[in-house]
Design an enzyme around this catalytic site. Structure first.
Site, PDB file in Angstrom:
ATOM      1  CE  LYS A  54      -3.859  -2.263   2.296  1.00  0.00           C
ATOM      2  NZ  LYS A  54      -4.461  -2.649   3.569  1.00  0.00           N
ATOM      3  CD  GLN A  98      -3.835  -4.414   6.619  1.00  0.00           C
ATOM      4  OE1 GLN A  98      -3.852  -3.427   5.899  1.00  0.00           O
ATOM      5  NE2 GLN A  98      -4.310  -5.582   6.233  1.00  0.00           N
ATOM      6  CG  ASP A 121     -10.116   0.069   5.038  1.00  0.00           C
ATOM      7  OD1 ASP A 121      -9.887  -0.446   3.926  1.00  0.00           O
ATOM      8  OD2 ASP A 121      -9.387  -0.099   6.032  1.00  0.00           O
TER       9      ASP A 121
HETATM   10  N1  GUN Z   1      -7.367  -6.638   6.190  1.00  0.00           N
HETATM   11  C1  GUN Z   1      -7.735  -7.386   5.134  1.00  0.00           C
HETATM   12  N2  GUN Z   1      -8.354  -6.628   4.205  1.00  0.00           N
HETATM   13  C2  GUN Z   1      -8.363  -5.376   4.690  1.00  0.00           C
HETATM   14  C3  GUN Z   1      -8.848  -4.141   4.184  1.00  0.00           C
HETATM   15  O1  GUN Z   1      -9.415  -4.034   3.099  1.00  0.00           O
HETATM   16  N3  GUN Z   1      -8.671  -3.076   4.983  1.00  0.00           N
HETATM   17  C4  GUN Z   1      -8.068  -3.160   6.194  1.00  0.00           C
HETATM   18  N4  GUN Z   1      -7.956  -2.061   6.916  1.00  0.00           N
HETATM   19  N5  GUN Z   1      -7.607  -4.284   6.699  1.00  0.00           N
HETATM   20  C5  GUN Z   1      -7.754  -5.380   5.938  1.00  0.00           C
END
Ligand code: GUN
Length: 290
Positions: A54, A98, A121
């Protein structure tokens, strides 16, 4: 029939290119880059890989990346205090914490602290509620990426029978809302559903997001169905989806592979959501073509 393979990697590259153009225009008109803050608590190896990708993708798109790595022992209060600081930081347009978080931290309490305007998100109840009632919302990245692939392949989705397998807040529920907004007839199936093959066989569109390796078989599908496989399962060191690709690709009209299907879309949509959030926070109209 042999299904067309939906190239999510190529679509995601195109989207990232359009986002990068939007970022350049935003930076030229506001004098600052859009900023994305990613928070990782603990050492989960998969999460470390995601967070690194990311950060790289954010910088490659021309945005500012803020990474916050906190130890496994971080308390909920400390994490919430960091989120509050990011809420107040004008250079931060998007905040992503995350998941999963270490045991003992209440994920919903942390998500509830994120400013909904920076919730790239789309996990905050305000954004989930806005999506449900059809208001402008930040929408979870993975389901929005799935919808983009479906519209690119099928065009108008009105009247289509869609079956979403899985009812998570991250994928299944928002996916169902997005398909409903596109005038699909939507069924959400899950672990307690009866006769899952019979339910799936009705579908023109199948979205599989259950986390069970190769569960959906070719003989569950209506011939010609569009199949979106959200699953990422590691089996004997190999990545497989929730769909048995070998049998499904003989029946489906179109199908996403694993890897190279939905996976690359998630980060591309995250960048898109960050750019959208930056525009809204700057009082600008949303960027076009995204
Ligand atoms: N963990 C797995 N997928 C995601 C996501 O799309 N966003 C976040 N914040 N954590 C994750």
């Amino acid at each position: 029939m042999v299904a067309a393979v939906i190239d999510g990697k190529a679509f995601a590259e195109g989207l990232r290119g359009r986002v990068a153009e939007g970022v350049a225009a935003f930076t030229a008109s506001t004098g600052r880059k859009p900023g994305l803050a990613v928070v990782l608590v603990g050492q989960d190896p998969a999460s470390q890989v995601y967070v690194r990708s990311k950060g790289k993708a954010t910088i490659a798109a021309g945005m500012e990346s803020f990474e916050h790595r906190l130890p496994e022992t971080t308390s909920q209060e400390e994490l919430i205090a960091l989120v509050r600081r990011l809420n107040d930081n004008e250079t931060v347009d998007g905040i992503l914490v995350q998941l999963p978080l270490p045991k003992g931290i209440d994920e919903q309490a942390v998500i509830a602290t994120i400013d909904p305007a920076k919730d790239v998100d789309g996990f905050h109840v305000i954004n989930a509620g806005r999506l449900a009632v059809g208001e402008e919302a930040l929408v979870p990245c993975t389901p929005l990426g799935c919808l983009m692939l479906l519209k690119d392949r099928l065009g108008d989705l009105s009247g289509k029978e869609a079956v979403v397998i899985g009812r998570s807040n991250i994928v299944g529920k928002p996916m169902a809302q997005l398909l409903l907004q596109q005038n699909c007839t939507v069924t959400i199936a899950h672990s307690r559903s009866k006769d899952l093959p019979g339910v799936v066989r009705r579908a023109d569109i199948v979205v599989a997001a259950v986390g069970r390796p190769e569960m959906v078989k070719g003989d569950w599908l209506k011939p010609g169905a569009a199949v979106i496989d959200v699953g990422i399962n590691r089996v004997d060191g190999k990545l497989v989806g929730d769909v048995d690709f070998a049998s499904a690709s003989e029946v489906a009209g179109a199908i996403t592979p694993v890897p190279g299907g939905v996976g690359p879309m998630t980060i591309a949509v995250l960048l898109r959501n960050t750019l959208v959030a930056a525009h809204a926070r700057a009082g600008l109209a949303p960027p076009e073509g995204l």
